[in-house]
Design a protein around this motif. Structure first.
Motif, PDB file in Angstrom:
ATOM      1  N   PRO A   1       0.523  -1.965   0.085  1.00 35.30           N
ATOM      2  CA  PRO A   1      -0.096  -0.415   0.164  1.00 35.30           C
ATOM      3  C   PRO A   1       0.664   1.118   0.266  1.00 35.30           C
ATOM      4  O   PRO A   1       0.357   2.536  -0.591  1.00 35.30           O
ATOM      5  CB  PRO A   1      -0.863   0.217   1.356  1.00 35.30           C
ATOM      6  N   LEU A   2       2.512   0.753   0.865  1.00 34.29           N
ATOM      7  CA  LEU A   2       3.043   2.166   0.766  1.00 34.29           C
ATOM      8  C   LEU A   2       3.818   2.170   0.006  1.00 34.29           C
ATOM      9  O   LEU A   2       4.954   0.866  -0.009  1.00 34.29           O
ATOM     10  CB  LEU A   2       3.238   3.069   2.374  1.00 34.29           C
ATOM     11  N   ASN A   3       4.875   3.219  -0.511  1.00 30.47           N
ATOM     12  CA  ASN A   3       6.082   3.219  -1.114  1.00 30.47           C
ATOM     13  C   ASN A   3       7.060   3.027  -0.890  1.00 30.47           C
ATOM     14  O   ASN A   3       7.179   3.477   0.370  1.00 30.47           O
ATOM     15  CB  ASN A   3       6.184   3.833  -2.264  1.00 30.47           C
ATOM     16  N   PHE A   4       8.323   2.961  -1.019  1.00 30.46           N
ATOM     17  CA  PHE A   4       9.714   3.500   0.536  1.00 30.46           C
ATOM     18  C   PHE A   4       9.648   4.785   0.729  1.00 30.46           C
ATOM     19  O   PHE A   4      10.532   4.645   1.860  1.00 30.46           O
ATOM     20  CB  PHE A   4      11.113   3.085  -0.819  1.00 30.46           C
ATOM     21  N   PHE A   5       8.447   5.138   0.334  1.00 34.40           N
ATOM     22  CA  PHE A   5       9.613   6.954   0.892  1.00 34.40           C
ATOM     23  C   PHE A   5       8.235   7.072   1.970  1.00 34.40           C
ATOM     24  O   PHE A   5       7.478   8.013   1.782  1.00 34.40           O
ATOM     25  CB  PHE A   5       9.309   7.928  -0.465  1.00 34.40           C
ATOM     26  N   LYS A   6       7.080   5.663   1.749  1.00 32.99           N
ATOM     27  CA  LYS A   6       5.883   6.058   2.362  1.00 32.99           C
ATOM     28  C   LYS A   6       4.531   6.987   1.907  1.00 32.99           C
ATOM     29  O   LYS A   6       4.104   7.083   3.023  1.00 32.99           O
ATOM     30  CB  LYS A   6       6.125   6.494   4.170  1.00 32.99           C
TER      31      LYS A   6
END
Length: 636
Positions: free
Chosen positions: A505-510
């Motif tokens: 749901p979230l990427n590396f950068f939150k």
């Protein structure tokens, strides 16, 4: 009750909700009316079909068991301990008790007169909301209690004794008549007749000072007590009971009961000092109750064609919308919606059998997927399968032909009601999913013993099923097949990897992983990137821990919190997160009349967006539990 005893009771009550919302002086006042009851072991306080008492109860000491009769057997619903409140049915319903309250050991309890407690309910919204939420609850799990949880005295939702209509928003006249106090009785009577209304509010210098109803005309004018040339204030009732906008049916009913009136004045802030916005009558309450789940169930049973079933489903959509808006616990909405949806499917089967004739052999029709988990609030697709009794080889063709015709008619009805056809063909009209018991047992054994080799990627939803119609023994046989399988290591490996492969749901950068292109560009797919993983992991762990008969995701996590105490906090967070995500999806779907999968994050407040993002962190914790519990190798 002597003051010293009343003070002692008040001291006890102040530590428990809803009494903790009241002042100590109020509690002392209430305590003076309370009766102390001593019960011996195995003594009944009330039982099913007893006339309602004029009190509700608070446990002081001892244990009381609450039970119902289910399938001709007594079933324990809950246990009441010190501080627990129960027996609330007289507050909200007129029919007799729907459960039995019996001591398990010697007990002392307080009987609180409802009439003396009602004013505190009306005056304190926290007390009212707590009682309403309690009446809505239906926990069958005594271990799910905590110190301040009230005990529901409602029975299983399939019987709809905990009538959901008590939480509905009200529809009422939002253009009431308002006249000045010095207008004549004749003028006001003419206005009421021209507008076909039975009441009018009276103002003096823009302040609400009274109400006149048709009863006032009958009792004070028709009898000759007042002349029609007199001012209207001569026959008005001075005590106008005011309420705020968006009042619920339960709140309106309690206010009318406590003040013994038949009309409520709706103002902006619920006081006489702001503008009049409407009038609520007893007839409005009757109309609202006509859309209760219990009434809908009766309408479903009387339906004779798909259009009537569709009308009922539309009424359910209105109930869902009102309930979500009123912040009714989503789990309760799931249960109510699930029962009504199952009733619609059941009626579709009955209508089809009436047309085709009796089935040649016993069978069972089961819903799967979100319907099977009772998590379908929006009109999405219908997934189901059919099991029929084993027959001799020479009978197979005729039996299959009958059930092919039956399931075709059922699916046609459901699609006319508004349920979409499953894009993966997971319905009983597909011959792959309408089979004999032996064939189904072999199918489940194949899914468990040789996953990946003969397993389609959507087989997991067949482990979320709910009996709808027919012979329930056939469903029991499938459940036994699943749980008696000795070695499920490969199956858990398959399900575990499938759950972990879900898109993050979230990427590396939150930041939220929004859609990058297509018609849903820049929107967040809350189903595929959040809800699905919660569902899959709950299913995997429920099977692993042997949780039979618990298909709902929320309930699975609540039960896992009890089974696996080392991860209790994570499971409880997961249960809350599932409800939160489901709520966002439901609101989106209701707003746009679609499946609600794609959330426009730009239209969510910053605080809600942060709450949503924070809730998703539990997915990482669940992934770690899966990795620690299973050897995920072969399908990695």
């Amino acid at each position: 009750m002597k003051n010293s005893i009343a003070e002692s009771v008040a001291n006890f009550l102040k530590d428990y909700k809803p009494f903790s919302f009241l002042s100590f002086e109020d509690l002392k006042s209430i305590s003076k009316t309370i009766r102390v009851i001593h019960l011996e072991k195995n003594q009944k306080l009330f039982q099913i079909n007893d006339t309602l008492h004029d009190v509700f109860y608070v446990m002081n000491s001892g244990v009381i068991h609450l039970s119902v009769i289910s399938d001709a057997e007594e079933t324990l619903l809950n246990k009441c301990y010190s501080g627990d409140v129960f027996g609330l049915r007289p507050f909200f319903a007129k029919n007799n008790y729907q459960m039995t309250a019996k001591t398990n050991e010697e007990a002392i309890l307080y009987a609180i007169p409802i009439e003396s407690f009602k004013p505190f309910v009306v005056q304190n919204t926290e007390v009212l909301h707590f009682l309403l939420e309690s009446f809505a609850q239906n926990s069958n799990n005594s271990a799910d209690k905590n110190n301040n949880k009230l005990i529901s005295d409602s029975v299983q939702l399939s019987e709809f004794q905990n009538d959901f209509s008590f939480f509905q928003a009200l529809t009422y006249n939002k253009k009431p008549l308002v006249v000045n106090y010095d207008q004549t009785i004749r003028e006001v009577a003419t206005l009421m007749a021209d507008n076909l209304l039975d009441s009018v509010f009276v103002n003096n210098d823009n302040k609400l000072v009274g109400i006149v109803t048709d009863a006032d005309f009958r009792g004070k004018v028709a009898t000759g007590k007042q002349a029609i040339q007199s001012h209207i204030d001569k026959i008005m009732t001075h005590a106008v009971i005011t309420v705020s906008e968006n009042i619920s049916l339960a709140e309106a009913q309690l206010v009318m009961l406590s003040h013994k009136v038949h009309h409520l004045c709706v103002t902006i802030d619920g006081t006489i000092y702001t503008d009049v916005k409407g009038v609520i009558t007893q007839n409005d309450l009757v109309q609202a109750q006509a859309n209760s789940p219990g009434v809908l169930i009766k309408e479903i049973k009387r339906s004779t064609n798909p259009s009537e079933l569709k009308s009922t489903r539309n009424s359910l959509a209105n109930i869902i919308q009102q309930a979500v808006t009123k912040n009714i616990p989503l789990q309760h909405i799931f249960n109510v919606s699930g029962e009504i949806t199952l009733a619609i499917i059941r009626r579709a089967i009955e209508m089809s059998i009436l047309e085709l004739g009796s089935p040649p052999v016993p069978f069972a029709f089961l819903s799967i997927g979100s319907q099977g988990r009772k998590e379908q609030l929006l009109l999405t697709d219908h997934d189901n399968f059919l099991i029929f009794n084993d027959v001799d080889i020479q009978q197979v063709r005729g039996v299959k032909d009958y059930f092919n015709q039956l399931t075709k008619k059922v699916n046609e009805i459901l699609e006319k009601v508004g349920f979409k056809h499953c894009e993966f063909g997971h319905n009983a009209n597909n011959q792959n999913y309408s089979k004999s018991l032996t064939e189904w047992e072999k199918q489940y054994e194949s899914w468990i013993n040789t996953p990946g080799e003969f397993t389609n990627e959507h087989c997991s939803i067949f482990f979320d099923y709910e009996f709808v119609f027919g012979d329930q023994n056939l469903e029991n046989s499938i459940t036994e097949t699943i749980f008696k399988a000795k070695n499920k290591a490969l199956f858990f490996d398959y399900l575990g990897n499938d759950a972990l492969k879900k898109p993050a749901p979230l990427n590396f950068f939150k930041k939220f992983n929004e859609e990058e292109d297509g018609q849903h560009k820049d929107k967040f797919n809350i189903k595929s990137k959040a809800i699905n993983q919660l569902v899959d992991i709950a299913r995997l762990l429920a099977i692993h821990h042997g949780l039979r008969g618990i298909n709902n995701t929320f309930s699975r996590y609540k039960e896992l919190a009890i089974k696996d105490t080392s991860n209790t906090e994570i499971y409880l967070n997961a249960a809350d997160t599932f409800l939160l995500l489901s709520r966002y999806r439901t609101l989106e779907g209701l707003k746009n009349d679609n499946s609600g999968e794609y959330i426009d994050l730009e239209k969510i407040s910053k605080s809600d967006k942060e709450k949503l993002k924070e809730s998703l962190h539990v997915l990482k914790d669940l992934e770690e539990i899966v990795k620690d519990t299973f050897q995920l190798t072969q399908f990695s």
